[in-house]
Design an enzyme around this catalytic site. Structure first.
Site, PDB file in Angstrom:
ATOM      1  N   ASP A   1     -62.063 -56.568 -44.954  1.00 18.06           N
ATOM      2  CA  ASP A   1     -63.195 -55.686 -45.271  1.00 18.06           C
ATOM      3  C   ASP A   1     -64.346 -56.442 -45.941  1.00 18.06           C
ATOM      4  OD1 ASP A   1     -62.230 -53.397 -44.130  1.00 18.06           O
ATOM      5  OD2 ASP A   1     -61.552 -52.467 -45.986  1.00 18.06           O
TER       6      ASP A   1
ATOM      7  N   GLY B   1     -59.896 -43.751 -41.344  1.00 14.85           N
ATOM      8  CA  GLY B   1     -60.612 -43.990 -40.087  1.00 14.85           C
ATOM      9  C   GLY B   1     -61.546 -45.190 -40.142  1.00 14.85           C
ATOM     10  N   GLY B   2     -61.313 -46.101 -41.103  1.00 18.81           N
ATOM     11  CA  GLY B   2     -62.145 -47.297 -41.177  1.00 18.81           C
ATOM     12  C   GLY B   2     -63.598 -46.912 -41.365  1.00 18.81           C
TER      13      GLY B   2
ATOM     14  N   ASN C   1     -55.246 -51.054 -45.272  1.00 22.35           N
ATOM     15  CA  ASN C   1     -56.228 -51.397 -44.237  1.00 22.35           C
ATOM     16  C   ASN C   1     -55.654 -51.162 -42.842  1.00 22.35           C
ATOM     17  OD1 ASN C   1     -58.728 -52.009 -43.289  1.00 22.35           O
ATOM     18  ND2 ASN C   1     -58.381 -54.199 -43.170  1.00 22.35           N
TER      19      ASN C   1
ATOM     20  N   THR D   1     -54.864 -47.028 -48.923  1.00 22.19           N
ATOM     21  CA  THR D   1     -54.766 -47.801 -47.685  1.00 22.19           C
ATOM     22  C   THR D   1     -54.133 -49.174 -47.868  1.00 22.19           C
ATOM     23  OG1 THR D   1     -56.071 -48.610 -45.795  1.00 22.19           O
ATOM     24  CG2 THR D   1     -57.074 -48.860 -47.954  1.00 22.19           C
TER      25      THR D   1
ATOM     26  N   ARG E   1     -59.192 -50.375 -55.909  1.00 20.69           N
ATOM     27  CA  ARG E   1     -59.407 -51.248 -54.755  1.00 20.69           C
ATOM     28  C   ARG E   1     -58.801 -52.619 -55.043  1.00 20.69           C
ATOM     29  NH1 ARG E   1     -60.399 -50.892 -49.389  1.00 20.69           N
ATOM     30  NH2 ARG E   1     -62.183 -52.099 -48.676  1.00 20.69           N
TER      31      ARG E   1
ATOM     32  N   THR F   1     -54.475 -45.774 -42.863  1.00 21.23           N
ATOM     33  CA  THR F   1     -55.014 -45.276 -44.144  1.00 21.23           C
ATOM     34  C   THR F   1     -54.632 -43.809 -44.251  1.00 21.23           C
ATOM     35  OG1 THR F   1     -56.825 -46.852 -44.152  1.00 21.23           O
ATOM     36  CG2 THR F   1     -57.146 -44.934 -45.525  1.00 21.23           C
TER      37      THR F   1
ATOM     38  N   SER G   1     -65.757 -50.843 -49.095  1.00 22.18           N
ATOM     39  CA  SER G   1     -64.883 -49.886 -48.419  1.00 22.18           C
ATOM     40  C   SER G   1     -65.706 -48.761 -47.823  1.00 22.18           C
ATOM     41  CB  SER G   1     -63.910 -49.304 -49.454  1.00 22.18           C
ATOM     42  OG  SER G   1     -63.152 -48.258 -48.889  1.00 22.18           O
ATOM     43  N   SER G   2     -65.104 -48.052 -46.869  1.00 19.33           N
ATOM     44  CA  SER G   2     -65.728 -46.829 -46.356  1.00 19.33           C
ATOM     45  C   SER G   2     -65.013 -45.586 -46.879  1.00 19.33           C
ATOM     46  CB  SER G   2     -65.670 -46.810 -44.829  1.00 19.33           C
ATOM     47  OG  SER G   2     -66.359 -47.906 -44.304  1.00 19.33           O
TER      48      SER G   2
END
Ligand code: DON
Length: 576
Positions: free
Chosen positions: A421, A470-471, A399, A397, A106, A379, A450-451
């Site tokens: 984010d 998909g966020g 983002n 990603t 990340r 992403t 993050s998701s």
């Protein structure tokens, strides 16, 4: 956004509901299971990436070599979604040691990214800074992940695994609709920057479907990584160019922030669901915690026995509670204490269940701040199994569509806009309509929540690798896919399943057109739910699975994305 035919959705949904009648994974009759998969399988969002990965397997590489090749290629052919200027999570299973590891690549916040830096003169969130240009970018993690995975887990040198990506960056690939459309939606931002214009307007016009898109500077940056490893990106020529660009465009990164970037190896999060052993993303992803909360809360009901309205109600109420906890508690565990064991314990889920009315929606509490509209979904995710049983589930990603829009001249590297984010202003929603507080406040060196939820599911009969972009909707997309597997669906049916989503705030059920029939929508409304029943399709799920009893491999690629490809390479061609 893409749409899929209603009749198809309805058919798949009815398959899903009918097959909910199958028994939980543990209850199936034990039978002989194969010791190894009969080959390799890869699913990704672009056929060139899937093919590059399978090529590495043919060359004697393992799933980790394939992952480097797939990731590198996606960075070239999907600049709209991910790339060297971004980050990602790589969930690995090493068959030899039996170890699972979560490689956290990340992005990290630069020192300059104080909360005050993202507020305008009135104290409101400066969305332009949060989502466009140098301030929106975190220190990239993806190049470090490629090098780390190749050196620690791979068999092949980076010069081999990155070769396909380098070739396609130099020679080009055909532009497809998502690239062209994404560019149109971000054009005004991207064309602010000289480096971005040099890449995307090299012939004077933006990329058009059918044209060949070449990125010679990106090919060179990939070559530098292939020959010099980390130093090809985080120090030396590339770093100098990145630092100069950020400065020239008004941002502030220090050389040490780049050269000190490191991936983190973390223990994955684990929990059980109806006989499946689930291995998934720990913080700084919110995905694993939310999945554990939702599935363990929902496990108090036999979903197969519920009608569609009550099944949706139970899932939505579980989602609502999990996303509330995401907002309050989750952030980078290196900086804040995240109560992971409490939130993921079955007892906590039992407590949540007790608050859930079987017939009535619980209204989400209101917090200050207007949720912003959702951006396009970008992403990218890929899933890999090899013949030794090594596994990779990876989501990467930049983002939002084309990240920050900022390319550093001479590098081909498009920087992410992952800073959005963070909870840049407490209680104010980001591009995905999710908000946060202190746990996810920006701080030098911290990773933004993050998701992304790369996941494995293992049962006596089946092994699954699954994930999606998909966020904030990633978590529910993966969740519904997992329920599809639990219901006995094939990998392709899982990828095609119609989607619903609830994220606590805004207090509304989002459903793809056709996912909920009118009677179900009416029944949910009668329970007090607000339903958006005809949203455009979202997501891009990529999954592979090994049926251990039949000893077969299968892949599923999201039909919403025409460039995706899932493929299986039988054992004769996949080196053991
Ligand atoms: O890490 C996250 O949760 C987001 N940056 C992922 C972004 C994404 O999936 C974009 N697509 N909607």
């Amino acid at each position: 956004m893409r749409s899929i035919p209603l009749t198809f959705l309805a058919r798949v949904l009815s398959v899903a509901l009918l097959s909910c009648a199958t028994l939980p994974a543990t209850a199936k009759t034990p039978a002989k299971v194969a010791a190894h998969p009969p080959g390799a399988a890869i699913a990704s969002a672009h056929s060139l990436a899937t093919e590059a990965g399978l090529d590495m397997i043919r060359k004697g590489g393992n799933a980790f070599d394939a992952a480097v090749a797939v990731s590198g290629m996606l960075s070239v052919v999907e600049p709209v979604s991910s790339g060297l200027g971004g980050g990602g999570f790589f969930l690995l299973h090493d068959a030899k040691s039996g170890r699972d590891v979560f490689v956290d690549a990340r992005e990290t916040a630069p020192e300059s990214a104080t909360p005050a830096a993202f507020l305008d003169a009135k104290g409101d969130l400066d969305r332009d800074r949060a989502q466009n240009g140098p301030w929106s970018a975190g220190i990239p993690g993806l190049p470090a992940a490629l090098v780390h995975i190749a050196q620690k887990y791979g068999r092949l040198p980076l010069s081999t695994t990155l070769a396909p990506a380098i070739r396609i960056a130099r020679d080009g690939f055909p532009v497809y609709a998502r690239l062209e459309k994404g560019y149109a939606s971000r054009r005004s931002v991207m064309e602010r920057y000289r480096g971005t214009r040099e890449v995307f307007l090299s012939d004077g016009d933006p990329p058009k479907v059918g044209e060949t898109f070449r990125q010679p500077d990106l090919a060179r940056t990939l070559e530098l990584i292939a020959t010099r490893g980390r130093d090809g990106f985080y120090t030396g020529e590339t770093a100098t160019r990145l630092l100069a660009t950020v400065k020239e465009e008004g941002g502030r990164w220090t050389p040490a922030e780049l050269s000190n970037y490191r991936v983190r190896e973390r223990a994955p999060l684990r929990f059980d669901y109806r006989g499946w052993k689930v291995t998934t993303a720990p913080p700084p992803s919110s995905g694993g915690v939310a999945l554990a909360e939702i599935l363990q809360t929902a496990s108090g009901w036999d979903l197969a026995k519920l009608d569609p309205a009550h099944r949706t109600h139970v899932l939505v109420e579980a989602m609502r509670r999990a996303y509330r906890d995401r907002t309050i508690y989750l952030g980078d565990p290196d900086f804040v204490k995240v109560p992971v064991s409490r939130l993921t314990s079955p007892d906590y889920a039992a407590g949540l269940r007790a608050t859930l009315h079987p017939e009535k929606a619980t209204p989400s509490e209101l917090l200050p701040g207007q949720p912003a509209p959702l951006e396009d979904d970008e992403t990218t995710h890929f899933s890999i199994i090899d013949a030794q049983g090594n596994l990779v589930s990876a989501t990467q990603t930049v983002n939002l569509t084309y990240g920050s829009g900022l390319v550093a001249p001479g590098t081909g590297v498009l920087l992410n806009n992952e800073m959005d984010d963070f909870a840049l202003k407490p209680g104010t929603a980001n591009a995905f309509g999710v908000m946060g507080f202190e746990a996810n406040a920006p701080k030098a060196g911290k990773r933004m929540l993050s998701s992304m939820t790369p996941t494995f599911m293992d049962s006596p009969g089946k092994l699954v690798v699954i994930g999606a972009p998909g966020g904030s909707r990633i978590i529910t997309e993966v969740l519904l896919g997992m329920l599809g597997y639990d219901a006995g669906l094939s990998a392709q049916q899982v990828a095609a399943l119609p989607r619903i989503h609830h994220q606590w705030m805004p207090d509304v059920i989002s459903a793809e057109a056709g996912a909920l029939d009118p009677a179900t929508v009416r029944a949910l409304e009668a329970m007090g739910h607000r339903v958006n029943a005809a949203e455009s399709a979202w997501g891009n799920l990529q999954t592979v699975a090994w049926d251990k009893r039949g000893n077969t491999l299968e892949g599923g690629t999201d039909p919403r994305n025409p460039t995706g490809k899932a493929d299986v390479l039988p054992v004769a061609s996949a080196a053991k």
